[in-house]
Design a protein around this motif. Structure first.
Motif, PDB file in Angstrom:
ATOM      1  N   LEU A 160      43.782  42.594  40.486  1.00 17.80           N
ATOM      2  CA  LEU A 160      44.780  43.144  41.493  1.00 17.80           C
ATOM      3  C   LEU A 160      45.805  42.625  41.547  1.00 17.80           C
ATOM      4  CD1 LEU A 160      44.406  45.090  43.435  1.00 17.80           C
ATOM      5  CD2 LEU A 160      44.496  43.234  45.288  1.00 17.80           C
ATOM      6  N   GLN A 218      45.586  44.149  33.184  1.00 18.14           N
ATOM      7  CA  GLN A 218      44.532  43.336  32.869  1.00 18.14           C
ATOM      8  C   GLN A 218      44.899  43.091  31.324  1.00 18.14           C
ATOM      9  OE1 GLN A 218      42.019  46.917  30.033  1.00 18.14           O
ATOM     10  NE2 GLN A 218      40.318  45.370  29.999  1.00 18.14           N
ATOM     11  N   VAL A 239      39.907  54.487  33.426  1.00 19.56           N
ATOM     12  CA  VAL A 239      38.864  53.867  34.427  1.00 19.56           C
ATOM     13  C   VAL A 239      38.328  54.511  34.500  1.00 19.56           C
ATOM     14  CG1 VAL A 239      38.242  51.996  35.016  1.00 19.56           C
ATOM     15  CG2 VAL A 239      40.158  51.403  33.673  1.00 19.56           C
ATOM     16  N   GLU A 266      39.876  44.410  48.199  1.00 27.06           N
ATOM     17  CA  GLU A 266      40.072  44.022  47.139  1.00 27.06           C
ATOM     18  C   GLU A 266      38.506  44.466  45.979  1.00 27.06           C
ATOM     19  OE1 GLU A 266      42.195  41.053  46.089  1.00 27.06           O
ATOM     20  OE2 GLU A 266      41.486  41.125  43.765  1.00 27.06           O
ATOM     21  N   PHE A 297      41.346  55.211  38.762  1.00 23.55           N
ATOM     22  CA  PHE A 297      43.266  54.794  38.291  1.00 23.55           C
ATOM     23  C   PHE A 297      44.180  56.229  37.121  1.00 23.55           C
ATOM     24  CE2 PHE A 297      41.567  50.632  38.459  1.00 23.55           C
ATOM     25  CZ  PHE A 297      39.990  50.304  38.683  1.00 23.55           C
ATOM     26  N   GLU A 319      40.248  40.025  29.431  1.00 29.78           N
ATOM     27  CA  GLU A 319      39.813  39.570  30.447  1.00 29.78           C
ATOM     28  C   GLU A 319      40.082  40.366  31.319  1.00 29.78           C
ATOM     29  OE1 GLU A 319      43.202  35.870  30.954  1.00 29.78           O
ATOM     30  OE2 GLU A 319      42.522  37.065  32.418  1.00 29.78           O
ATOM     31  N   GLY A 320      39.232  40.420  32.129  1.00 30.47           N
ATOM     32  CA  GLY A 320      38.817  42.078  33.447  1.00 30.47           C
ATOM     33  C   GLY A 320      40.598  42.324  33.824  1.00 30.47           C
ATOM     34  N   LEU A 321      39.642  43.011  34.730  1.00 26.21           N
ATOM     35  CA  LEU A 321      40.734  44.265  35.803  1.00 26.21           C
ATOM     36  C   LEU A 321      41.214  43.061  37.080  1.00 26.21           C
ATOM     37  CD1 LEU A 321      39.915  47.847  35.204  1.00 26.21           C
ATOM     38  CD2 LEU A 321      41.918  46.821  34.262  1.00 26.21           C
ATOM     39  N   TYR A 360      46.563  46.850  39.747  1.00 29.58           N
ATOM     40  CA  TYR A 360      45.816  46.570  38.679  1.00 29.58           C
ATOM     41  C   TYR A 360      46.415  45.720  37.394  1.00 29.58           C
ATOM     42  CZ  TYR A 360      41.699  46.345  42.028  1.00 29.58           C
ATOM     43  OH  TYR A 360      40.611  45.946  42.825  1.00 29.58           O
ATOM     44  N   PHE A 418      47.840  49.296  35.622  1.00 32.24           N
ATOM     45  CA  PHE A 418      46.420  49.999  36.172  1.00 32.24           C
ATOM     46  C   PHE A 418      47.033  50.847  37.289  1.00 32.24           C
ATOM     47  CE2 PHE A 418      43.372  51.120  32.424  1.00 32.24           C
ATOM     48  CZ  PHE A 418      43.606  49.807  32.464  1.00 32.24           C
ATOM     49  N   PHE A 448      36.835  42.428  39.214  1.00 20.25           N
ATOM     50  CA  PHE A 448      36.090  43.007  37.669  1.00 20.25           C
ATOM     51  C   PHE A 448      36.171  42.424  36.477  1.00 20.25           C
ATOM     52  CE2 PHE A 448      36.958  47.914  37.778  1.00 20.25           C
ATOM     53  CZ  PHE A 448      37.863  47.867  39.475  1.00 20.25           C
ATOM     54  N   GLY A 449      34.583  42.924  36.371  1.00 18.76           N
ATOM     55  CA  GLY A 449      34.623  41.106  35.451  1.00 18.76           C
ATOM     56  C   GLY A 449      35.121  41.669  34.293  1.00 18.76           C
ATOM     57  N   PRO A 450      35.136  40.727  33.054  1.00 19.51           N
ATOM     58  CA  PRO A 450      35.876  40.878  31.728  1.00 19.51           C
ATOM     59  C   PRO A 450      35.004  42.974  30.898  1.00 19.51           C
ATOM     60  CG  PRO A 450      34.230  39.648  31.457  1.00 19.51           C
ATOM     61  CD  PRO A 450      34.236  39.738  33.468  1.00 19.51           C
ATOM     62  N   GLY A 451      34.468  42.884  31.121  1.00 21.22           N
ATOM     63  CA  GLY A 451      34.107  44.300  30.811  1.00 21.22           C
ATOM     64  C   GLY A 451      32.568  43.673  29.448  1.00 21.22           C
ATOM     65  N   PHE A 510      33.041  48.688  32.975  1.00 23.54           N
ATOM     66  CA  PHE A 510      33.614  47.148  33.790  1.00 23.54           C
ATOM     67  C   PHE A 510      32.264  47.190  34.703  1.00 23.54           C
ATOM     68  CE2 PHE A 510      37.527  45.775  32.055  1.00 23.54           C
ATOM     69  CZ  PHE A 510      37.901  47.426  31.264  1.00 23.54           C
TER      70      PHE A 510
END
Lengths: 116, 113
Positions: free
Chosen positions: A46, A38, B43, B101, A106, A42-44, A36, A89, B104-107, B91
């Motif tokens: 794939l 980042q 994480v 898959e 992770f 922004e978010g993670l 992943y 990650f 994920f959001g930005p957190g 997250f």
């Protein structure tokens, strides 16, 4: 239990350099493996994945090969760009762990900075 | 392209206060997750949620934590009485099928003072 170990960062490279980020894992079952990424703020996302031994995942010039014999999934790119600067990650999802939800395990993440 | 959203992006709270972190998963997804990342650490999985119930939780997810999908679109994480060690990036993730898959959001960065 399952675990992922990846190389410590930060990693700083010049544009067009070769990138390797090492990742090794331990798992009770036969995991699927992921990278992943980042980007700042922004978010993670794939980047790539591999679900069985000797599979090669690839995307955006990045590649990683599922090596069961060495329990590794190293990320490589032949020529990095400034836009590749991000945190990477390594992760696994162990389909045989008995957990039905396939949560991701992770590594700590490796920060890559690419300078012009 | 559909995406997972999270609010707020940053929450500051005092120790002992309750916080609710909100997530809107992708609309046709069925599996929902919360993860957290303490600064400089891995994480970590907290909890997974499917069919309106918790399907799995980690040892981190103790009685101070709860999750809810109150209205078919939001997915929330509540911490009843925050501690300093709850300070982390949280997250949210979702997927249509647990084999696929996770998106994920930005957190949400939670800071407990």
């Amino acid at each position: 239990g399952d675990s992922v170990t990846q190389m410590e960062g930060p990693v700083t490279l010049s544009e067009e350099a070769f990138l390797t980020i090492n990742c090794t894992y331990t798992a009770t079952g036969y995991p699927s493996l992921f990278w992943y990424v980042q980007y700042p703020g922004e978010g993670l996302q794939l980047l790539l994945k591999a679900t069985k031994a000797d599979d090669k995942g690839s995307n955006k010039g990045f590649e990683a090969t599922y090596r069961k014999e060495t329990t590794s999934f190293h990320l490589e790119k032949g020529s990095v760009q400034v836009s590749d600067s991000a945190v990477y990650f390594c992760a696994l999802s162990d389909l045989d762990s008995g957990a039905g939800s396939y949560q991701l395990t992770f590594g700590k993440g490796t920060k890559l900075s690419v300078i012009p | 392209e559909p995406e997972v959203t999270q609010t707020p992006s940053h929450q500051v709270t005092q120790m002992g206060q309750e916080v609710i972190l909100r997530c809107v998963p992708i609309s046709n997804h069925l599996y929902f997750y919360w993860y957290r990342q303490i600064l400089g650490q891995k994480v970590e999985f907290l909890v997974s949620f499917y069919n309106n119930e918790i399907s799995e939780k980690s040892e981190i997810f103790d009685d101070q934590f709860s999750v809810e999908r109150p209205d078919g679109s939001n997915f929330t994480l509540k911490i009843r009485s925050t501690k300093l060690e709850d300070s982390a990036m949280y997250f949210c993730a979702s997927t249509v099928n647990s084999f696929y898959e996770q998106y994920f959001g930005p957190g949400t960065r939670l800071t407990v003072t």
